[in-house]
Design a protein around this motif. Structure first.
Motif, PDB file in Angstrom:
ATOM      1  N   ARG A 186       0.790  -1.146   0.003  1.00  0.00           N
ATOM      2  CA  ARG A 186       0.002   0.067   0.000  1.00  0.00           C
ATOM      3  C   ARG A 186       0.889   1.208  -0.081  1.00  0.00           C
ATOM      4  O   ARG A 186       0.271   2.287   0.263  1.00  0.00           O
ATOM      5  CB  ARG A 186      -0.948  -0.090   0.999  1.00  0.00           C
ATOM      6  CG  ARG A 186      -1.902  -1.148   1.297  1.00  0.00           C
ATOM      7  CD  ARG A 186      -3.180  -0.845   2.042  1.00  0.00           C
ATOM      8  NE  ARG A 186      -3.978  -0.120   1.685  1.00  0.00           N
ATOM      9  CZ  ARG A 186      -4.948   0.765   2.249  1.00  0.00           C
ATOM     10  NH1 ARG A 186      -5.059   0.477   3.474  1.00  0.00           N
ATOM     11  NH2 ARG A 186      -5.739   1.871   1.766  1.00  0.00           N
ATOM     12  N   TYR A 208       2.342   0.771  -6.048  1.00  0.00           N
ATOM     13  CA  TYR A 208       1.345  -0.099  -5.685  1.00  0.00           C
ATOM     14  C   TYR A 208       1.733  -1.461  -6.388  1.00  0.00           C
ATOM     15  O   TYR A 208       1.901  -1.484  -7.393  1.00  0.00           O
ATOM     16  CB  TYR A 208      -0.036   0.437  -5.632  1.00  0.00           C
ATOM     17  CG  TYR A 208      -0.319   1.571  -5.132  1.00  0.00           C
ATOM     18  CD1 TYR A 208      -0.098   1.955  -3.715  1.00  0.00           C
ATOM     19  CD2 TYR A 208      -0.865   2.629  -5.846  1.00  0.00           C
ATOM     20  CE1 TYR A 208      -0.116   2.977  -3.084  1.00  0.00           C
ATOM     21  CE2 TYR A 208      -1.119   3.805  -5.139  1.00  0.00           C
ATOM     22  CZ  TYR A 208      -0.868   4.066  -3.732  1.00  0.00           C
ATOM     23  OH  TYR A 208      -1.033   5.221  -3.081  1.00  0.00           O
ATOM     24  N   ALA A 241      -3.952   0.786  -7.779  1.00  0.00           N
ATOM     25  CA  ALA A 241      -4.458   1.266  -6.722  1.00  0.00           C
ATOM     26  C   ALA A 241      -3.914   0.708  -5.496  1.00  0.00           C
ATOM     27  O   ALA A 241      -3.286  -0.083  -5.369  1.00  0.00           O
ATOM     28  CB  ALA A 241      -5.931   1.361  -6.845  1.00  0.00           C
ATOM     29  N   SER A 242      -4.278   1.697  -4.316  1.00  0.00           N
ATOM     30  CA  SER A 242      -3.877   1.243  -3.024  1.00  0.00           C
ATOM     31  C   SER A 242      -4.924   0.066  -2.594  1.00  0.00           C
ATOM     32  O   SER A 242      -6.236   0.728  -2.394  1.00  0.00           O
ATOM     33  CB  SER A 242      -3.723   2.218  -1.898  1.00  0.00           C
ATOM     34  OG  SER A 242      -3.547   1.742  -0.665  1.00  0.00           O
ATOM     35  N   PHE A 243      -4.801  -1.185  -2.164  1.00  0.00           N
ATOM     36  CA  PHE A 243      -5.787  -1.949  -1.941  1.00  0.00           C
ATOM     37  C   PHE A 243      -5.918  -2.210   0.005  1.00  0.00           C
ATOM     38  O   PHE A 243      -4.833  -3.074  -0.094  1.00  0.00           O
ATOM     39  CB  PHE A 243      -5.905  -3.255  -2.743  1.00  0.00           C
ATOM     40  CG  PHE A 243      -6.060  -3.206  -4.134  1.00  0.00           C
ATOM     41  CD1 PHE A 243      -7.330  -2.577  -4.525  1.00  0.00           C
ATOM     42  CD2 PHE A 243      -4.974  -3.452  -5.060  1.00  0.00           C
ATOM     43  CE1 PHE A 243      -7.523  -2.491  -5.895  1.00  0.00           C
ATOM     44  CE2 PHE A 243      -5.307  -3.386  -6.319  1.00  0.00           C
ATOM     45  CZ  PHE A 243      -6.654  -2.808  -6.655  1.00  0.00           C
ATOM     46  N   SER A 278     -10.365  -1.039  -3.288  1.00  0.00           N
ATOM     47  CA  SER A 278      -9.402   0.097  -2.909  1.00  0.00           C
ATOM     48  C   SER A 278     -10.459   1.297  -2.165  1.00  0.00           C
ATOM     49  O   SER A 278     -11.547   1.703  -2.808  1.00  0.00           O
ATOM     50  CB  SER A 278      -9.014   0.575  -4.412  1.00  0.00           C
ATOM     51  OG  SER A 278      -8.496   2.022  -4.135  1.00  0.00           O
ATOM     52  N   ASP A 307      -9.236   4.181  -1.578  1.00  0.00           N
ATOM     53  CA  ASP A 307      -8.757   5.532  -1.950  1.00  0.00           C
ATOM     54  C   ASP A 307      -9.435   5.805  -3.526  1.00  0.00           C
ATOM     55  O   ASP A 307      -9.831   6.739  -3.750  1.00  0.00           O
ATOM     56  CB  ASP A 307      -7.463   5.488  -1.864  1.00  0.00           C
ATOM     57  CG  ASP A 307      -6.658   5.437  -0.516  1.00  0.00           C
ATOM     58  OD1 ASP A 307      -7.328   6.019   0.369  1.00  0.00           O
ATOM     59  OD2 ASP A 307      -5.638   4.870  -0.208  1.00  0.00           O
ATOM     60  N   SER A 308      -9.419   4.494  -4.008  1.00  0.00           N
ATOM     61  CA  SER A 308      -9.888   4.811  -5.606  1.00  0.00           C
ATOM     62  C   SER A 308     -11.182   4.369  -6.016  1.00  0.00           C
ATOM     63  O   SER A 308     -11.630   4.525  -7.166  1.00  0.00           O
ATOM     64  CB  SER A 308      -8.769   4.074  -6.408  1.00  0.00           C
ATOM     65  OG  SER A 308      -7.671   4.418  -6.412  1.00  0.00           O
TER      66      SER A 308
END
Length: 370
Positions: free
Chosen positions: A76, A80, A104-106, A122, A124-125
């Motif tokens: 993260r 990524y 993305a950050s998962f 995700s 954030d996304s």
């Protein structure tokens, strides 16, 4: 002669899997950037630390392949990526196979039930994705499914048939529902969601082993909501249970916690939910009070009855239950140890039996049976 006869009599017991069976335990350490490796003795619940595996960044969610041959971890911190490891026997050491870039950050990953795809959510996304896993067990860059969710997708699970997905969508207070094809394509199921209570923060979910019910834990209210599954996989909300420890610890309603969040008010901050393999018990964590609460599941109705709550490691983000339903493993983000707890098969009560050292920011717990 008598000793020889005694040894022969004991041989079947000594060869029994229940005596010698072990489970590999993996804990991601976000601050250390490592995965801690342990062996769980299935007979005694004792945890034995085996070492640390460097992950190459801020490692958080972990997932095991259905056959137990591979472990996956999401980094993260930029860039990524998903790390694919081979699980080697007899000690569960990890051999890195691939580091696959992702968009993305998962905060959540899992595999589908066939082990053909890595599913990820995700926060954030605001997306849920499906990446193909190749024949060697490596996550590839091939994205077979990608859907835009509302704000802050936090988890994704499959139903038992592997044809439906359920997503905890924290920012919209919804559990999203999708159809999942054999080719890894994700499409909305029915209207695509079931609405939860306002400002509850739908987070993690589990499904009953008989595929009849989904239970979602809300982060900010700490409530558990039961949903009934229809034949097509769509959900209907049935009943909701309040947080078990809010009154005892004087916890106020929770809030979303963006980067830099600071608030001295003790608030509900629920994290994880797990169900035993036989479907008899459900356990949830609450991070502010550092507790795990347990519930008995009614076999017919699926309704919950509170068993009790127990103090555990500080700020428990993740828990896991072994394949036999005997042991609950708890990690705490602010704890120097992880611990195993015996699950009483009749009552569901927990009893702490063992601990082992943890890395910094101990995060995700994943188990692989030998």
């Amino acid at each position: 002669m008598n000793r020889f006869k005694t040894a022969l009599a004991l041989l079947p017991l000594l060869c029994s899997p229940s005596v010698w069976a072990t489970t590999f335990v993996y804990i991601s350490n976000a601050e250390s950037g490592t995965v801690s490796r342990y062996v769980l003795n299935e007979a005694t619940g004792r945890l034995h630390w085996r070492g640390e595996t460097p992950a190459g960044g801020k490692i958080m969610p972990l997932a095991a392949s259905p056959d137990g041959q591979h472990l996956y971890g999401a980094l993260r911190s930029p860039p990524y990526a998903i790390v694919s490891w081979r699980v080697t026997r007899p000690h569960g050491d990890l051999q890195r196979m691939a580091v696959t870039p992702v968009a993305a950050s998962f905060p959540w990953i899992t595999t589908d039930r066939r082990g053909h795809f890595l599913l990820a959510a995700s926060y954030d996304s605001d997306i849920v994705t499906s990446n193909r896993i190749d024949s060697q067990g490596r996550v590839t860059e091939q994205v077979t499914g990608k859907v835009k969710t509302g704000p802050h997708a936090h988890s994704v699970i499959t139903d038992v048939s592997n044809h439906a997905l359920y997503v905890g969508n924290l920012g919209t207070d919804r559990v999203l529902q999708y159809a999942f094809s054999d080719d890894g394509v994700i499409t909305p199921l029915g209207k695509g969601f079931v609405q939860g209570e306002k400002n509850s923060g739908a987070r993690h979910s589990v499904i009953s082993p008989d595929n009849r019910f989904v239970y979602n834990l809300a982060e900010m209210s700490g409530t558990i909501t039961q949903f009934r599954r229809a034949a097509d996989g769509s959900l209907t909300a049935l009943k909701r249970w309040p947080n078990a420890v809010a009154k005892r610890y004087n916890l106020q309603h929770g809030e979303q916690r963006p980067a830099g969040y600071s608030d001295p008010t003790p608030r509900i901050w629920a994290a994880d939910i797990q169900i035993t393999p036989d479907g008899h018990f459900i356990y949830v964590t609450e991070r502010t009070s550092s507790t795990v609460s347990g519930y008995r599941v009614d076999k017919a109705s699926g309704e919950l009855t509170l068993i009790g709550s127990w103090p555990v490691e500080k700020q428990p983000r993740s828990i896991a239950i072994d394949a036999q339903g005997k042991w609950l493993i708890v990690s705490g983000e602010k704890s120097a140890v992880i611990s195993s707890y015996a699950i009483d098969p009749a009552s569901g009560e927990l009893k702490r039996v063992s601990e082992a050292p943890a890395g910094k920011g101990a995060n995700w717990v994943t188990l692989i049976a030998q």
